[in-house]
Design a protein around this motif. Structure first.
Motif, PDB file in Angstrom:
ATOM      1  N   TRP A  76      -6.115  -2.387  -3.403  1.00  0.00           N
ATOM      2  CA  TRP A  76      -6.342  -1.909  -2.029  1.00  0.00           C
ATOM      3  C   TRP A  76      -7.835  -1.621  -1.817  1.00  0.00           C
ATOM      4  CZ3 TRP A  76      -3.768   3.144   0.299  1.00  0.00           C
ATOM      5  CH2 TRP A  76      -4.055   3.191   1.673  1.00  0.00           C
ATOM      6  N   ALA A 113       2.248   1.643  -3.418  1.00  0.00           N
ATOM      7  CA  ALA A 113       1.262   2.222  -4.340  1.00  0.00           C
ATOM      8  C   ALA A 113       1.205   3.732  -4.186  1.00  0.00           C
ATOM      9  CB  ALA A 113      -0.116   1.609  -4.085  1.00  0.00           C
ATOM     10  N   VAL A 114       1.167   4.208  -2.923  1.00  0.00           N
ATOM     11  CA  VAL A 114       1.061   5.652  -2.694  1.00  0.00           C
ATOM     12  C   VAL A 114       2.298   6.367  -3.219  1.00  0.00           C
ATOM     13  CG1 VAL A 114       0.944   7.406  -0.902  1.00  0.00           C
ATOM     14  CG2 VAL A 114      -0.484   5.394  -0.731  1.00  0.00           C
ATOM     15  N   LYS A 168       0.839  -1.199   0.000  1.00  0.00           N
ATOM     16  CA  LYS A 168       0.000   0.000   0.000  1.00  0.00           C
ATOM     17  C   LYS A 168       0.875   1.250   0.000  1.00  0.00           C
ATOM     18  CE  LYS A 168      -3.561  -2.524   2.458  1.00  0.00           C
ATOM     19  NZ  LYS A 168      -4.147  -2.840   3.753  1.00  0.00           N
ATOM     20  N   ILE A 197       2.038  11.418 -10.393  1.00  0.00           N
ATOM     21  CA  ILE A 197       1.300  12.685 -10.456  1.00  0.00           C
ATOM     22  C   ILE A 197       2.284  13.833 -10.696  1.00  0.00           C
ATOM     23  CG2 ILE A 197       0.028  14.358  -9.063  1.00  0.00           C
ATOM     24  CD1 ILE A 197      -1.445  11.977  -7.793  1.00  0.00           C
ATOM     25  N   ILE A 198       3.396  13.829  -9.935  1.00  0.00           N
ATOM     26  CA  ILE A 198       4.351  14.935 -10.050  1.00  0.00           C
ATOM     27  C   ILE A 198       5.084  14.870 -11.394  1.00  0.00           C
ATOM     28  CG2 ILE A 198       6.409  15.970  -9.048  1.00  0.00           C
ATOM     29  CD1 ILE A 198       5.382  14.885  -6.317  1.00  0.00           C
ATOM     30  N   LEU A 205       2.286   6.460  -7.019  1.00  0.00           N
ATOM     31  CA  LEU A 205       1.289   7.379  -7.565  1.00  0.00           C
ATOM     32  C   LEU A 205       1.688   8.829  -7.339  1.00  0.00           C
ATOM     33  CD1 LEU A 205      -2.000   5.477  -6.805  1.00  0.00           C
ATOM     34  CD2 LEU A 205      -0.838   5.789  -8.970  1.00  0.00           C
ATOM     35  N   LEU A 206       2.329   9.106  -6.186  1.00  0.00           N
ATOM     36  CA  LEU A 206       2.842  10.469  -5.978  1.00  0.00           C
ATOM     37  C   LEU A 206       3.857  10.809  -7.068  1.00  0.00           C
ATOM     38  CD1 LEU A 206       3.414  10.976  -2.146  1.00  0.00           C
ATOM     39  CD2 LEU A 206       1.972  12.312  -3.669  1.00  0.00           C
ATOM     40  N   LEU A 249       2.968  15.415 -14.702  1.00  0.00           N
ATOM     41  CA  LEU A 249       2.568  16.770 -15.084  1.00  0.00           C
ATOM     42  C   LEU A 249       3.763  17.644 -15.432  1.00  0.00           C
ATOM     43  CD1 LEU A 249      -0.245  17.470 -12.486  1.00  0.00           C
ATOM     44  CD2 LEU A 249      -0.498  17.180 -14.926  1.00  0.00           C
ATOM     45  N   THR A 250       4.961  17.245 -15.011  1.00  0.00           N
ATOM     46  CA  THR A 250       6.069  18.187 -15.160  1.00  0.00           C
ATOM     47  C   THR A 250       7.153  17.745 -16.130  1.00  0.00           C
ATOM     48  OG1 THR A 250       7.072  17.214 -13.194  1.00  0.00           O
ATOM     49  CG2 THR A 250       5.788  19.207 -12.875  1.00  0.00           C
TER      50      THR A 250
END
Lengths: 78, 224
Positions: B202, B10-11, B7, B18-19, B14-15, B22-23
Motif C-alpha cells: 500500500w 491489511a488493516v 487495504k 497487534i491485539i 494488522l489489528l 500482545l495478549t
C-alpha cells in the motif's frame, strides 16, 4: 477555504481536549466491566489500546493521503 | 470496494496481530521470556522488505525489456519503501538483541550481512539521486537493482544459514518450522507476515502514484 476548515477543525479538537481535562480531574477508581478489563493482566490491555489507537491513526492518515492522490489523478485526466 | 479490499484486509489483519500478538499465551523460554512476541513484529518487517524488493527487481527487469519509464518509477518506489522496512527491521532487531543476546550489535552473521544488503540498497537510492538525466538514471539504476537483488538473497538468506548464528534457523539453532515453534504463535505470525507485506505494498503504491503525478508532463496524458 482550506485554512478556515483547518482552523475550525483545530478548534473542535481543542474543545474536546478541554472537556476531557474537565472530566479527568478526579482519579478513576470506578468499577465496571470496561475498567475491570483494562486493569486485568497487569494492565497489558492499556498498552494494546495505545497501539491500536496509534495504528488506527496512521491508517486514517494513509486513507486520507490515498484519497488526495486519487483526486489529483482524476483532475489530471484529460 | 472491489479495488481497495486488500487495504481493508491489511488493516484488519494488522489489528488482529497487534491485539493477539500482545495478549496470547506464549511459552516463556530462557532469556527471551516475553520478548518472543517480537517475532510477530520484527520478522514481518523483513517479509515486507523482501516483498517490496521483489516487486522492485521485477519492475527493473521489465524496464530493461521495454524501456518504459513507468516501470522505473515503480521499481524505485518499491526499493525506497523496501529500504524503509529494512531499516525498521534492523532497528527492532538491535533493540531485541540488546536485551536477549546481551549486545546491540553482536558479531552475528545475519545481522552484519543484512546491514550490508541494506547499504547496497541505500547505494541504489543515492545512485539515482546522483544522475540528472532521466533515461540514463533509469537504465543504470535498473541494472544496479538487478545486482542488488542478486546479492540480497545470498547475503540475508543463504550465507547466514550456512554458518553459526544467534538467529534461529542457522547453523545448529532451530528455525521457525512448525515443529519447533509454538502452534499458537504461528496463528499470529503467519497473518502478521501477510498483513505487513500488504501494508508495504500500500505504501509503495502511494509513493508510486505520487511520483507518476510529479512526472505527468513526461508521461503525457495516457492512463498511468
Amino acid at each position: 477555504m482550506i485554512v478556515r476548515k483547518a482552523l475550525s477543525g483545530c478548534f473542535t479538537l481543542f474543545l474536546m481536549c478541554l472537556s476531557l481535562l474537565a472530566s479527568a480531574q478526579q482519579q478513576n477508581t470506578e468499577k465496571g466491566p470496561v475498567n475491570e478489563f483494562f486493569r486485568s493482566n497487569g494492565k497489558i490491555y492499556v498498552v494494546v489500546g495505545v497501539l491500536v489507537i496509534i495504528f488506527l491513526g496512521i491508517v486514517l492518515f494513509l486513507v486520507r493521503l490515498d484519497r488526495k492522490i486519487s483526486k489529483l489523478e482524476q483532475r489530471q485526466q484529460p | 470496494m472491489t479495488r481497495y479490499w486488500w487495504k481493508v484486509l491489511a488493516v484488519l489483519i494488522l489489528l488482529y496481530t497487534i491485539i493477539a500478538g500482545l495478549t496470547i499465551q506464549i511459552p516463556m523460554i530462557g532469556t527471551n521470556a516475553e520478548s518472543s512476541r517480537g517475532l510477530f513484529f520484527h520478522v514481518p518487517m523483513w517479509i515486507a522488505m523482501y516483498t517490496l524488493f521483489t516487486i522492485s527487481v521485477v519492475n527493473s527487469l521489465l524496464y530493461l525489456v521495454k524501456y518504459d519509464l513507468k516501470r522505473d518509477v515503480a521499481a524505485s518506489s518499491a526499493a525506497n519503501v523496501g529500504t524503509f522496512f529494512g531499516v525498521l527491521g534492523f532497528a527492532t532487531g538491535t533493540l531485541w538483541a540488546t536485551y536477549t543476546w546481551g549486545s546491540t550489535l553482536p558479531t552475528d552473521p545475519k545481522q552484519m550481512s543484512t546491514a550490508l544488503a541494506l547499504f547496497i540498497y541505500m547505494a541504489y537510492l543515492v545512485l539515482r539521486m546522483s544522475i540528472q538525466d532521466i533515461d540514463k538514471r533509469a537504465r543504470i539504476s535498473a541494472v544496479f537493482n538487478v545486482f542488488a537483488f542478486a546479492l540480497l538473497i545470498p547475503l540475508t538468506y543463504i550465507i547466514p544459514r550456512m554458518v553459526d548464528s544467534l538467529h534461529p534457523g542457522a547453523g545448529n539453532t532451530p528455525g521457525f518450522s512448525k515443529d519447533d515453534t509454538d502452534h499458537h504463535m504461528m496463528m499470529v505470525f503467519y497473518p502478521a507476515m501477510v498483513g505487513w507485506a500488504l501494508l508495504g505494498v500500500w505504501l509503495y503504491s502511494l509513493q508510486m502514484r505520487y511520483r507518476k503525478l510529479e512526472l505527468k508532463n513526461i508521461f503525457g496524458n495516457d492512463r498511468p
